[in-house]
Structures are given as C-alpha cells and as structure tokens.
Design a protein around this motif. Structure first.
Motif, PDB file in Angstrom:
ATOM      1  N   THR A 161      -6.604  -4.766  54.512  1.00 23.65           N
ATOM      2  CA  THR A 161      -7.515  -4.927  53.380  1.00 23.65           C
ATOM      3  C   THR A 161      -8.883  -4.378  53.755  1.00 23.65           C
ATOM      4  O   THR A 161      -9.392  -4.645  54.847  1.00 23.65           O
ATOM      5  CB  THR A 161      -7.649  -6.412  53.001  1.00 23.65           C
ATOM      6  OG1 THR A 161      -6.410  -6.850  52.446  1.00 23.65           O
ATOM      7  CG2 THR A 161      -8.729  -6.618  51.960  1.00 23.65           C
ATOM      8  N   ILE A 208     -12.708  -4.154  54.091  1.00 26.56           N
ATOM      9  CA  ILE A 208     -13.840  -5.069  54.096  1.00 26.56           C
ATOM     10  C   ILE A 208     -15.128  -4.257  54.200  1.00 26.56           C
ATOM     11  O   ILE A 208     -15.135  -3.152  54.723  1.00 26.56           O
ATOM     12  CB  ILE A 208     -13.763  -6.095  55.248  1.00 26.56           C
ATOM     13  CG1 ILE A 208     -13.598  -5.381  56.605  1.00 26.56           C
ATOM     14  CG2 ILE A 208     -12.648  -7.085  55.017  1.00 26.56           C
ATOM     15  CD1 ILE A 208     -13.633  -6.326  57.787  1.00 26.56           C
ATOM     16  N   PHE A 237      -8.418 -10.625  54.469  1.00 24.37           N
ATOM     17  CA  PHE A 237      -8.206  -9.749  55.620  1.00 24.37           C
ATOM     18  C   PHE A 237      -7.197 -10.357  56.581  1.00 24.37           C
ATOM     19  O   PHE A 237      -6.271  -9.674  57.050  1.00 24.37           O
ATOM     20  CB  PHE A 237      -9.537  -9.494  56.333  1.00 24.37           C
ATOM     21  CG  PHE A 237      -9.458  -8.433  57.391  1.00 24.37           C
ATOM     22  CD1 PHE A 237      -9.674  -7.105  57.067  1.00 24.37           C
ATOM     23  CD2 PHE A 237      -9.158  -8.749  58.710  1.00 24.37           C
ATOM     24  CE1 PHE A 237      -9.588  -6.111  58.034  1.00 24.37           C
ATOM     25  CE2 PHE A 237      -9.075  -7.763  59.683  1.00 24.37           C
ATOM     26  CZ  PHE A 237      -9.295  -6.440  59.343  1.00 24.37           C
ATOM     27  N   ASN A 260     -12.803  -8.451  62.549  1.00 25.79           N
ATOM     28  CA  ASN A 260     -11.890  -7.521  63.196  1.00 25.79           C
ATOM     29  C   ASN A 260     -11.564  -7.901  64.637  1.00 25.79           C
ATOM     30  O   ASN A 260     -10.474  -7.596  65.123  1.00 25.79           O
ATOM     31  CB  ASN A 260     -12.465  -6.106  63.181  1.00 25.79           C
ATOM     32  CG  ASN A 260     -11.743  -5.214  62.194  1.00 25.79           C
ATOM     33  OD1 ASN A 260     -10.853  -5.650  61.470  1.00 25.79           O
ATOM     34  ND2 ASN A 260     -12.118  -3.958  62.143  1.00 25.79           N
TER      35      ASN A 260
END
Length: 299
Positions: A91, A93, A105, A185
């Motif tokens: 997804t 971001i 996410f 992340n």
C-alpha cells in the motif's frame, strides 16, 4: 504447463513482473495477474496480453491479500500445485499521512505476505519458487536490539504475534516507549523477512533436495509513484521493467543456491540478517539498495 501468480500486479513492479515472466515463458504457461480492484485487474491483464513480447498466457484474478480466507481459497484451486508465486502487494504511504496509513500498510505488506506464505507454500510444486518482494531495510539491525528477540529465530506464528503487538502499541501510544521505530517501513520490512526465514527454516532440507526456493528479494531503488514521495535522487534508480528482470533472473535461476535460500537477496547477493554488509558473491550488487541515504525517511 507452468503456472505463476503475482500479487499487487496492476502496476509498477508487479505489472512488470507479469510482463517479463509472460515474455520468458511458453504459450502453454499461465501467469495470473492479481489485485484488489476488478476493473484495474482486467485492464492490466489485457495490456499485458497485448504486449508483443508476451508468449505465455496472462489472466487477471481479483485477490485481496488482506483477506486470508480469500488467499487460502485461491491457493486451494491449485490441486496440481503452482510453480512461481511472487508476493509483491504493498500500500502506498505518504509522509503527510504516514501515521494514519499504518494499519492498511501492515495489513497488506505483512498480513498479505503471511497469508501467501501460509497458503501457497503447501501447494508449491517441487522445484517451485515463492518469493516475497521486500527491502534492504528488512535486516534485523534496523530495529533496536531489545526488539530483536521478537523476530530472530522464531516461528511464523511468533512473527505474526510480534506484528500485532507492534500494531497495538501504535494504537495505544506506547510504540515509542517500547522502542518501535516511528517509520512503519522498518518494523514491517523486518517482519516480512522474519516471516520468510521462519517458513524457510521449517522447509529447508526438503526444498533444497528438490530444488525449491523460498526467499525475500529487494529489487533496488525503483522509480515508481510509491517511491517518489520518499526519495530525492532518482538518477540511479531502476525502472520497473529493469527491476523485474533482475528479480526474475534470481527467481528463475537454476539450480537454487543454498546460500541464498531463506535469505533477503539484493542484486543476487544475500544481505546478512544481522547486518554487517553483503555476503555470498553471485552477481553485481549494483549501486543502490531499497532505501538509503537519498531518502527523506527510512521508507
């Protein structure tokens, strides 16, 4: 007849992976292009099929990787097994709404990867390939040391529990106090690689005997709309097509290199799980990793 499935394949790297694989395979072979939106899936599959370089068949299938039951249902259709699975769904971001996008996410990048590993691992044919598209940010040293035990030498169930603990900490405001990095992340990519390592540990002896590959792969810095908000310098970035070729060179390599099995692989080399540089020389490592000094954040 060989069969492959690529998730997150409507555009960018996923779409390029479908096109490249269909160009390398034979007319009897099938590449399934999957995504969540029916219209975008149909359009992307039609575009890939029209590509003059396409030799194999391309079909679109709607698949929401955040729906583990849907992933399991699709995997169950492959009663004779599947040859190649590439989990690529992610997804997008953006820096301005980063915190708001954390749940989605995690659901796609981590929940989706877990669902693919759980459901498609058992139907992978001997000699097959199952790869999670990850990032060089996925090595354990990108997390503070007190969090390492949550992802190091653990089972897939334990990885999932750690991800849920992290997600809950984000919601209740205790993430920073517990040591979780602010940027989604970092824990997400570490968890992706940890999930691959967990599954690979259980399967290693059998898979290496029959030439099967389970691994995570970092395609390098790729110029896509997903990367654009986070990086300043794309002068050395790969196109999606270039990245797809590099990924598939690794995925389809025969025989499987035991030193790369279950590892995070970037440009043909394994990134050490606990950091400290590259190992296992194989091909040119290239100038950039997935993430790096040109980024605005550890994205």
């Amino acid at each position: 007849m060989r069969t492959a499935l690529v998730t997150g394949a409507n555009q960018n790297i996923g779409f390029a992976l479908v096109e490249e694989l269909a160009a390398r395979w034979e007319p009897a072979d099938l590449v399934l292009l999957t995504g969540r939106d029916p219209d975008r899936v149909a359009d992307a599959a039609a575009r890939a099929a029209r590509n003059p370089a396409t030799r194999g068949r391309v079909e679109g299938r709607v698949l929401d990787v955040t729906d583990s039951e849907a992933v399991a249902k699709l995997a169950a259709e492959f009663t004779d097994g599947i040859d190649v699975v590439v989990s690529n769904a992610v997804t997008r971001i953006t820096p301005d709404r980063h915190a708001e996008q954390t749940d989605e996410f995690i659901a796609v990048a981590n929940g989706g990867a877990h669902a693919v590993l759980r459901s498609f691992g058992p139907v992978l044919r001997p000699g097959g390939r199952l790869v999670i598209v990850a990032s060089s940010l996925g090595t354990l040293d990108h997390l503070p040391a007190p969090l390492h035990h949550l992802f190091d030498e653990v089972s897939l169930d334990e990885v999932e529990a750690a991800v849920e603990s992290w997600r809950a900490a984000v919601h209740d405001g205790t993430a920073a106090r517990q040591g979780w990095p602010e940027w989604v992340n970092l824990p997400s990519k570490v968890a992706q690689v940890a999930a691959v390592r967990a599954v690979a540990t259980e399967r290693r002896a059998r898979d290496l005997t029959n030439g099967t590959l389970i691994a995570a792969v970092c395609p390098g810095l790729v110029d896509t709309p997903t990367s654009r908000p986070w990086f300043d310098d794309f002068s050395h970035a790969l196109t999606s097509a270039e990245a797809a070729r590099r990924v598939l060179d690794f995925v389809l390599a025969d025989p499987v290199d035991p030193a790369l099995y279950g590892e995070l692989v970037r440009f043909g080399r394994a990134l050490p799980w606990r950091g400290k540089g590259l190992r296992t020389p194989s091909t040119d490592p290239g100038p950039h990793s997935c993430g790096g000094r040109n980024s605005r954040s550890p994205g």
